[in-house]
Scaffold this active site. Structure first.
Site, PDB file in Angstrom:
ATOM      1  CB  ALA A   1      -3.338   0.123 -19.639  1.00 60.14           C
TER       2      ALA A   1
ATOM      3  CB  CYS B   1      -4.637   2.438   4.730  1.00 60.49           C
ATOM      4  SG  CYS B   1      -5.814   1.544   5.730  1.00 60.49           S
TER       5      CYS B   1
ATOM      6  CG  ASP C   1      10.402   9.048  -4.524  1.00 59.75           C
ATOM      7  OD1 ASP C   1      10.316  10.193  -5.008  1.00 59.75           O
ATOM      8  OD2 ASP C   1      10.151   8.784  -3.341  1.00 59.75           O
TER       9      ASP C   1
ATOM     10  N   GLY D   1      12.206  12.985  -3.071  1.00 60.81           N
ATOM     11  CA  GLY D   1      12.975  11.752  -2.911  1.00 60.81           C
ATOM     12  C   GLY D   1      13.400  11.623  -1.468  1.00 60.81           C
TER      13      GLY D   1
ATOM     14  CG  HIS E   1       3.516  17.542  -2.420  1.00 56.29           C
ATOM     15  ND1 HIS E   1       4.159  18.091  -1.337  1.00 56.29           N
ATOM     16  CD2 HIS E   1       3.219  16.269  -2.086  1.00 56.29           C
ATOM     17  CE1 HIS E   1       4.231  17.178  -0.372  1.00 56.29           C
ATOM     18  NE2 HIS E   1       3.673  16.070  -0.801  1.00 56.29           N
TER      19      HIS E   1
HETATM   20  P1  ADP Z   1       4.342   3.465  -1.383  1.00 57.52           P
HETATM   21  O1  ADP Z   1       3.516   2.325  -1.834  1.00 57.52           O
HETATM   22  O2  ADP Z   1       4.313   4.617  -2.323  1.00 57.52           O
HETATM   23  O3  ADP Z   1       5.731   3.032  -0.976  1.00 57.52           O
HETATM   24  P2  ADP Z   1       3.656   3.620   1.451  1.00 57.52           P
HETATM   25  O4  ADP Z   1       4.962   3.095   1.939  1.00 57.52           O
HETATM   26  O5  ADP Z   1       3.062   4.774   2.183  1.00 57.52           O
HETATM   27  O6  ADP Z   1       3.671   4.078  -0.069  1.00 57.52           O
HETATM   28  O7  ADP Z   1       2.639   2.396   1.481  1.00 57.52           O
HETATM   29  C1  ADP Z   1       1.317   2.547   1.032  1.00 57.52           C
HETATM   30  C2  ADP Z   1       0.397   1.676   1.853  1.00 57.52           C
HETATM   31  O8  ADP Z   1       0.756   0.300   1.677  1.00 57.52           O
HETATM   32  C3  ADP Z   1       0.473   1.878   3.355  1.00 57.52           C
HETATM   33  O9  ADP Z   1      -0.258   2.992   3.794  1.00 57.52           O
HETATM   34  C4  ADP Z   1      -0.143   0.594   3.851  1.00 57.52           C
HETATM   35  O10 ADP Z   1      -1.542   0.623   3.751  1.00 57.52           O
HETATM   36  C5  ADP Z   1       0.410  -0.420   2.849  1.00 57.52           C
HETATM   37  N1  ADP Z   1       1.597  -1.066   3.430  1.00 57.52           N
HETATM   38  C6  ADP Z   1       2.831  -0.539   3.591  1.00 57.52           C
HETATM   39  N2  ADP Z   1       3.656  -1.400   4.220  1.00 57.52           N
HETATM   40  C7  ADP Z   1       2.919  -2.498   4.473  1.00 57.52           C
HETATM   41  C8  ADP Z   1       3.178  -3.764   5.117  1.00 57.52           C
HETATM   42  N3  ADP Z   1       4.383  -4.049   5.634  1.00 57.52           N
HETATM   43  N4  ADP Z   1       2.172  -4.670   5.185  1.00 57.52           N
HETATM   44  C9  ADP Z   1       0.966  -4.388   4.675  1.00 57.52           C
HETATM   45  N5  ADP Z   1       0.646  -3.225   4.068  1.00 57.52           N
HETATM   46  C10 ADP Z   1       1.597  -2.297   3.970  1.00 57.52           C
HETATM   47  O1  F6P Z   2       5.775   9.631  -3.868  1.00 59.84           O
HETATM   48  C1  F6P Z   2       7.044   9.651  -3.312  1.00 59.84           C
HETATM   49  C2  F6P Z   2       7.200  10.905  -2.517  1.00 59.84           C
HETATM   50  O2  F6P Z   2       6.872  11.960  -3.356  1.00 59.84           O
HETATM   51  C3  F6P Z   2       8.538  11.135  -1.885  1.00 59.84           C
HETATM   52  O3  F6P Z   2       9.515  11.605  -2.759  1.00 59.84           O
HETATM   53  C4  F6P Z   2       8.183  12.111  -0.809  1.00 59.84           C
HETATM   54  O4  F6P Z   2       9.107  12.144   0.209  1.00 59.84           O
HETATM   55  C5  F6P Z   2       6.887  11.576  -0.341  1.00 59.84           C
HETATM   56  O5  F6P Z   2       6.294  10.930  -1.431  1.00 59.84           O
HETATM   57  C6  F6P Z   2       5.981  12.628   0.204  1.00 59.84           C
HETATM   58  O6  F6P Z   2       4.715  12.110   0.352  1.00 59.84           O
HETATM   59  P1  F6P Z   2       3.500  12.818   1.086  1.00 59.84           P
HETATM   60  O7  F6P Z   2       3.804  14.249   1.169  1.00 59.84           O
HETATM   61  O8  F6P Z   2       2.343  12.493   0.214  1.00 59.84           O
HETATM   62  O9  F6P Z   2       3.421  12.145   2.400  1.00 59.84           O
END
Ligand code: ADP
Ligand code: F6P
Length: 319
Positions: free
Chosen positions: A22, A73, A127, A170, A249
């Site tokens: 999209a 990352c 989630d 979750g 997963h």
């Molecule tokens: P989601 O986006 O699904 O919540 P994550 O929490 O793993 O997944 O975050 C994904 C990515 O976003 C991280 O690996 C990192 O690269 C970036 N990120 C997360 N928190 C921060 C932060 N406080 N500042 C900058 N980048 C961040």
């Molecule tokens: O995408 C969300 C989620 O599926 C959570 O519910 C779960 O705990 C987590 O990601 C697991 O992520 P991964 O196994 O990719 O680190």
């Protein structure tokens, strides 16, 4: 604004491909050049840009996962990593960025926006745990996957007269468990957002047994982390054979549901429209059934507000 980029970040979710499609199609429709970034923020730091045309996003509307790939990352959480990404974006001539991901990804998106790259977020996570929206892309498909699995487990639970604890995804959020438990007719739903009493879980199994129902389903959110402990306690206190199934997963993959495709298409297009209207630092969302947008917040935290009326209703329907 002439050229925009799109990336997916964090855990993948069914419907991310539909959202990328999209963004690309709406962008081109509006006269923009569109680039994909491979591997989320890692790819952004490495400059992994992929020019997109209408055909690049053909035949992906129904595919699970994200064809741009995704990453977690750590380096990008540091200012140095964000500055490196900014250099790559500038070198590529990118004027604005769309980030499809969860709350963590939006914390990163907020940083890029503050460093001068207009950025818009699209909530993508199975989630359904992102502040500012009632729905996240992939949640509907994940719930349907979980319900299908619960139905199958119910068949064998009935045949063998067993209790099953089914752990669904979750980490910090109970919405998948709540919806899957309600729709799967679970006797008990255990989520991080509501306290549970073990005696109540056991009483429900025993009460069912006394009126002739010799199998039970308990749906538990992954974040509780006590499925094995609970199995032992149920067996000790009821004497009923109890099994644990962790769905894992499988809930993250698969073809997106019609609802996820509809929402991903609308949210993807809206993200482009917001940028062309000069808006950034915002996330597209769904609030009370309407598409909306909200500013990235300083904390950009996970929401922790499942609908407890559904939880209470499920309890009253599974007596
Ligand atoms: P989601 O986006 O699904 O919540 P994550 O929490 O793993 O997944 O975050 C994904 C990515 O976003 C991280 O690996 C990192 O690269 C970036 N990120 C997360 N928190 C921060 C932060 N406080 N500042 C900058 N980048 C961040
Ligand atoms: O995408 C969300 C989620 O599926 C959570 O519910 C779960 O705990 C987590 O990601 C697991 O992520 P991964 O196994 O990719 O680190």
């Amino acid at each position: 604004m002439k050229k925009i980029a799109v990336l997916t970040s964090g855990g993948d979710a069914p419907g991310m491909n539909t959202a990328i499609r999209a963004v690309v199609r709406r962008g081109i429709y509006k006269g923009l050049q569109v680039c994909g970034v491979e591997n989320g923020y890692k790819g952004l730091m490495d400059g992994d840009f992929l020019p997109m045309n209408l055909g690049s996003v053909g035949d992906i509307i129904h595919r699970g996962g994200t064809f741009l790939k995704t990453s977690r990352c750590e380096e990008f959480k540091e200012l140095k990593g964000q500055q490196q990404a900014m250099v790559k974006l500038k070198n590529e001539g990118i004027d604005a960025l769309i980030v499809i991901g969860g709350d963590g990804s939006f914390r990163g998106a907020k940083r890029l926006n503050e460093l001068g790259m207009p950025t818009v977020g699209i909530p993508g996570s199975i989630d359904n745990d992102i502040e500012g929206t009632d729905y996240t892309i992939g949640f509907d498909t994940a719930v349907n996957t979980a319900v299908e699995a619960i139905d199958k487990i119910r068949d064998t639970a009935f045949s063998h007269e067993r209790t099953y604890i089914i752990e669904v995804m979750g980490r910090g959020a109970g919405d998948i468990a709540l919806w899957a438990g309600m729709c799967g007719g679970a006797e008990s739903i255990i989520i991080p957002e509501a306290d549970y009493i073990m005696e109540d879980v056991i009483d429900r199994i025993k009460q069912g047994y006394e009126r002739g129902k010799k199998h039970s389903i308990i749906v538990m959110a992954e974040g509780i982390g006590k499925s094995i402990e609970m199995k032992k306690e149920i067996e000790e206190k009821t004497g009923f054979e109890t099994k644990v199934t962790i769905l894992g997963h499988i809930q993250r993959g698969g073809s997106p549901s019609a609802y996820d495709r509809m929402m991903s298409s609308q949210m993807g297009a809206m993200a482009v429209d917001l940028l062309t209207e000069g808006k950034s630092g915002v996330m597209v969302g769904l609030k009370n059934g309407r598409l909306t947008h909200t500013f990235f917040t300083e904390s950009q935290k996970e929401k922790n507000n499942v609908d407890l009326s559904i939880y209470n209703l499920a309890r009253s329907l599974s007596i």
